[in-house]
Design an enzyme around this catalytic site. Structure first.
Site, mmCIF file in Angstrom:
data_model
loop_
_atom_site.group_PDB
_atom_site.id
_atom_site.type_symbol
_atom_site.label_atom_id
_atom_site.label_comp_id
_atom_site.label_asym_id
_atom_site.label_seq_id
_atom_site.Cartn_x
_atom_site.Cartn_y
_atom_site.Cartn_z
ATOM 1 N N CYS A 39 -5.929 -13.938 1.408
ATOM 2 C CA CYS A 39 -6.521 -12.909 0.539
ATOM 3 C C CYS A 39 -6.329 -13.270 -0.936
ATOM 4 C CB CYS A 39 -5.872 -11.559 0.876
ATOM 5 S SG CYS A 39 -6.292 -10.228 -0.247
ATOM 6 N N CYS B 161 -4.793 -10.595 -3.125
ATOM 7 C CA CYS B 161 -3.355 -10.477 -2.813
ATOM 8 C C CYS B 161 -2.552 -11.497 -3.601
ATOM 9 C CB CYS B 161 -3.106 -10.674 -1.316
ATOM 10 S SG CYS B 161 -3.893 -9.448 -0.244
#
Length: 104
Positions: A29, A32
Site C-alpha cells: 500500500c 501506507c
C-alpha cells in the site's frame, strides 16, 4: 514508541486499558508507506505517544474484529476504548490535531 504487533497482542493491549494509536497497513500500500513517515514525524512532536502497527495481510482477522474497510487505517484508543479513527493518508499536522481532539 512505534512497533509491529500481531492480532493477539493488539487484543490484549486493548483489554489492558492502554492508550495508543493502532496503524493498520499493508506492505504493498503506497499511502501506507507515506503515512509511516508522517507517523514518525508525529512521534517526534509527541514522544509519549505509542503507535502499534499491524500488517493487514498477516492478520486478516482484524478486518472483521475492528471493521477495517480501507488502508491505511488508524484507530485511536484511550484507556482501552476506541475514541477516534483516521482513514487514509494524512500529514502529521492533521494527525496531531486528531490525536489532540481525542485527549492524547
Amino acid at each position: 514508541m512505534n512497533r509491529e504487533v500481531d492480532f493477539q497482542f493488539l487484543k490484549e493491549h486493548i483489554d489492558s486499558g492502554a492508550t495508543f494509536l493502532r496503524d493498520v497497513y499493508a506492505k504493498w500500500c503506497h499511502p501506507c508507506k507515506l503515512l509511516e513517515k508522517e507517523l514518525d514525524t508525529l512521534l517526534e512532536k509527541n514522544a509519549d505517544l505509542e503507535i502499534v502497527r499491524l500488517d493487514y495481510d498477516s492478520n486478516t482477522e482484524i478486518a472483521d474484529f475492528l471493521g477495517i474497510g480501507s488502508l491505511p487505517y488508524i484507530l485511536i484508543f484511550k484507556e482501552g476504548k476506541q475514541v477516534g479513527k483516521i482513514k487514509g493518508f494524512h500529514r502529521a499536522e492533521l494527525l496531531l490535531e486528531e490525536v489532540s481532539k481525542c485527549g492524547l
